[in-house]
Write an enzyme that holds these catalytic residues in place. Structure first.
Site, mmCIF file in Angstrom:
data_model
loop_
_atom_site.group_PDB
_atom_site.id
_atom_site.type_symbol
_atom_site.label_atom_id
_atom_site.label_comp_id
_atom_site.label_asym_id
_atom_site.label_seq_id
_atom_site.Cartn_x
_atom_site.Cartn_y
_atom_site.Cartn_z
ATOM 1 N N VAL A 9 0.870 -1.167 0.000
ATOM 2 C CA VAL A 9 0.000 0.000 0.000
ATOM 3 C C VAL A 9 0.908 1.217 0.000
ATOM 4 C CG1 VAL A 9 -2.012 -1.068 1.094
ATOM 5 C CG2 VAL A 9 -0.220 -0.077 2.519
ATOM 6 N N SER A 10 0.360 2.361 -0.394
ATOM 7 C CA SER A 10 1.193 3.545 -0.580
ATOM 8 C C SER A 10 1.483 4.324 0.690
ATOM 9 C CB SER A 10 0.544 4.485 -1.595
ATOM 10 O OG SER A 10 0.430 3.837 -2.833
ATOM 11 N N THR A 11 0.577 4.296 1.647
ATOM 12 C CA THR A 11 0.766 5.115 2.843
ATOM 13 C C THR A 11 0.611 4.287 4.103
ATOM 14 O OG1 THR A 11 -1.565 5.738 2.942
ATOM 15 C CG2 THR A 11 -0.114 7.186 1.676
ATOM 16 N N GLN A 14 -2.904 3.182 5.339
ATOM 17 C CA GLN A 14 -3.673 2.194 4.588
ATOM 18 C C GLN A 14 -3.428 0.807 5.174
ATOM 19 O OE1 GLN A 14 -2.103 3.246 0.669
ATOM 20 N NE2 GLN A 14 -4.150 3.887 0.066
#
Length: 182
Positions: A9-11, A14
């Site tokens: 996931v990007s962050t 998340q």
């Protein structure tokens, strides 16, 4: 032959749970996870470890190709690395299986769309910034260098750029940039 999963996931806010569950259901023996942007390969240590570890006959499983890479260049580089090692790539939510001709073709098409989506997002972001600037809302980042202090050290104390940089803990090039703007 083992099956390895990769979830991303990007962050940090998340959640990886849905991907983890899908990879476990796909029969992954080992799952590597990370919370990093997919726009670059740099800094994605879990992916690097996994790519180094994979051996001929292994399978790498992701839920979607955009979890693996967001640019066609990165996706192609990963694909070549897997192919050179004799590793198959599968996606649980897309008909991608590089062990078949149709799966390879679909893999390449999805890679193009993932990069397209990233570019569209970047364009929308730039449009939003331009609109905010025009409305006077977006001012940009606050300066991290106290330009007045740099000038004072030069004018009042008579220090040169090297000494100013040392005293303020700055790069000399930053001092020169401030002084040239003066």
């Amino acid at each position: 032959m083992k099956t390895y999963g990769y979830a991303r996931v990007s962050t940090t806010d998340q959640n990886l749970t849905i991907q983890r569950e899908a990879l476990m259901a796909a029969g992954c023996d080992v799952i590597r996870e990370e919370k990093r942007s997919g726009t670059k390969l740099a800094g994605r240590d879990e992916l690097a470890t996994l790519l180094d570890f994979l051996r001929e006959g292994d399978t790498l499983v992701v839920t979607r190709l955009d979890r693996l890479a967001r640019s066609m260049d990165d996706l192609s580089a990963i694909s070549r690395q897997l192919q050179d090692k004799g590793v198959t790539l599968r996606a649980t939510e897309q008909p991608v299986d590089t062990g078949t001709a149709a799966g390879k073709a679909f893999f390449q098409m999805l890679g193009v769309f993932a990069e397209f989506e990233t570019n569209l997002r970047r364009e929308r972001q730039m449009e939003g910034i331009a609109k905010a600037k025009a409305a006077g809302v977006y001012k940009g980042r606050k300066p991290s260098i106290d330009a007045e202090e740099v000038k004072r050290l030069r004018d009042v104390e008579g220090l040169g750029p090297t000494e100013i940089a040392k005293r303020l803990g700055l790069a000399r090039s930053s001092v020169y940039r401030v002084l040239e703007a003066d």
